[in-house]
Motif scaffolding. Structure first.
Motif, short mmCIF file in Angstrom:
data_model
loop_
_atom_site.label_atom_id
_atom_site.label_comp_id
_atom_site.label_asym_id
_atom_site.label_seq_id
_atom_site.Cartn_x
_atom_site.Cartn_y
_atom_site.Cartn_z
N VAL A 81 0.90 -1.16 0.00
CA VAL A 81 0.00 0.00 0.00
C VAL A 81 0.93 1.20 0.00
O VAL A 81 1.87 1.27 0.80
CB VAL A 81 -0.93 0.01 1.23
CG1 VAL A 81 -1.72 1.32 1.29
CG2 VAL A 81 -1.87 -1.19 1.19
N ASP A 140 1.52 5.11 0.61
CA ASP A 140 1.02 6.33 1.22
C ASP A 140 1.06 7.44 0.17
O ASP A 140 1.90 7.41 -0.74
CB ASP A 140 1.91 6.70 2.42
CG ASP A 140 1.28 7.70 3.37
OD1 ASP A 140 0.32 8.41 2.98
OD2 ASP A 140 1.76 7.80 4.50
N ASP A 176 -4.42 8.64 8.31
CA ASP A 176 -3.51 7.54 7.99
C ASP A 176 -4.11 6.18 8.32
O ASP A 176 -3.66 5.16 7.79
CB ASP A 176 -2.17 7.72 8.70
CG ASP A 176 -1.37 8.88 8.14
OD1 ASP A 176 -1.57 9.22 6.95
OD2 ASP A 176 -0.54 9.45 8.87
N PHE A 193 -5.07 4.03 5.37
CA PHE A 193 -4.03 3.24 4.74
C PHE A 193 -3.80 1.92 5.49
O PHE A 193 -3.58 0.88 4.88
CB PHE A 193 -2.73 4.05 4.63
CG PHE A 193 -2.88 5.19 3.66
CD1 PHE A 193 -2.62 5.01 2.32
CD2 PHE A 193 -3.32 6.43 4.09
CE1 PHE A 193 -2.79 6.05 1.41
CE2 PHE A 193 -3.49 7.47 3.21
CZ PHE A 193 -3.23 7.29 1.85
N LEU A 194 -3.88 1.98 6.82
CA LEU A 194 -3.78 0.75 7.62
C LEU A 194 -4.96 -0.17 7.34
O LEU A 194 -4.80 -1.40 7.25
CB LEU A 194 -3.71 1.08 9.11
CG LEU A 194 -2.43 1.74 9.59
CD1 LEU A 194 -2.54 2.11 11.07
CD2 LEU A 194 -1.23 0.83 9.36
N ALA A 200 -4.31 -1.78 4.04
CA ALA A 200 -3.26 -2.80 4.18
C ALA A 200 -3.82 -4.07 4.83
O ALA A 200 -3.50 -5.18 4.41
CB ALA A 200 -2.09 -2.24 4.99
N LEU A 258 3.44 -1.37 3.97
CA LEU A 258 2.87 -0.05 3.73
C LEU A 258 4.07 0.86 3.58
O LEU A 258 4.91 0.96 4.48
CB LEU A 258 1.99 0.40 4.89
CG LEU A 258 1.13 1.64 4.65
CD1 LEU A 258 -0.04 1.66 5.61
CD2 LEU A 258 1.90 2.92 4.75
N THR A 304 5.77 4.43 3.21
CA THR A 304 5.46 5.80 3.60
C THR A 304 6.74 6.59 3.84
O THR A 304 7.77 6.02 4.18
CB THR A 304 4.60 5.83 4.87
OG1 THR A 304 4.31 7.19 5.21
CG2 THR A 304 5.29 5.15 6.05
N TYR A 329 2.98 5.89 11.96
CA TYR A 329 2.42 4.55 11.96
C TYR A 329 3.11 3.67 13.01
O TYR A 329 4.27 3.92 13.35
CB TYR A 329 2.63 3.88 10.59
CG TYR A 329 1.87 4.52 9.47
CD1 TYR A 329 0.55 4.18 9.22
CD2 TYR A 329 2.47 5.44 8.62
CE1 TYR A 329 -0.16 4.74 8.17
CE2 TYR A 329 1.78 6.01 7.56
CZ TYR A 329 0.47 5.65 7.34
OH TYR A 329 -0.22 6.20 6.30
N THR A 335 1.28 -6.57 8.09
CA THR A 335 1.90 -5.48 7.33
C THR A 335 3.00 -4.79 8.13
O THR A 335 2.80 -4.41 9.28
CB THR A 335 0.84 -4.43 6.94
OG1 THR A 335 -0.22 -5.08 6.23
CG2 THR A 335 1.43 -3.33 6.08
N MET A 348 5.59 -1.49 8.22
CA MET A 348 5.75 -0.14 7.69
C MET A 348 7.20 0.08 7.31
O MET A 348 8.11 -0.21 8.10
CB MET A 348 5.35 0.92 8.72
CG MET A 348 3.98 0.75 9.35
SD MET A 348 2.65 0.24 8.28
CE MET A 348 1.80 -0.88 9.37
#
Length: 148
Positions: free
Chosen positions: A10, A12, A95, A98-99, A102, A110, A112, A118, A125, A127
């Motif tokens: 994913v 960001d 945000d 986005f989580l 994911a 993810l 970013t 995060y 997932t 980060m």
């Protein structure tokens, strides 16, 4: 159609902005891996709407054309999902979308530019920033098959 053999990511919004600002940068390299079919990018309707809304903001006028081209190219390459579980783990409420994406996509990463927004991990997932993802891929990341 989703490919279970590809690394699921994913992105960001700040990754897309950076890719538009610096076409030779690390974020652009990540986006180009999506275009090349090496990575499988996932979005929800909410994530896609944020991409469009943020990239239309006046402060990004100088990259409007580049960002529009990125979105047009991504549109036919992303996998779409629907978030089924709400998240409150991100520092910034926006945000959490986005989580949620994911989680629904069972994304491996993810990506970013704002890691501090995060948790380090959420479900399956992890980060990472663009540099981190590229380093992981260089080291030969192999997929753990997600459990149903």
């Amino acid at each position: 159609m989703a490919n279970s053999d590809l690394v699921r990511v994913v992105l960001d919004t700040n990754v897309l902005i950076s890719a538009a600002l610096k076409p030779a940068g690390l974020e652009a390299a990540v986006v180009n891996l999506v275009f090349a079919g090496v990575l499988e990018a996932w979005v929800t309707a909410e994530v896609w709407a944020e991409y469009e809304e943020v990239l239309r903001r006046p402060r990004f006028e100088k990259v409007r054309e580049a960002s529009r081209e990125i979105l047009m190219a991504l549109d036919s390459r992303v996998q779409r999902t629907t978030a089924v579980t709400a998240s409150t783990a991100a520092f910034d409420e926006d945000d959490n979308r986005f989580l949620e994406c994911a989680g629904a996509a069972r994304a491996n990463f993810l990506v970013t530019g704002n890691l501090r927004h995060y948790p380090a991990e959420c479900g399956v997932t992890r980060m990472v920033n663009a540099r981190g993802l590229l380093e992981i891929l260089e080291r030969g990341f192999t997929l753990r098959q997600p459990t149903p």
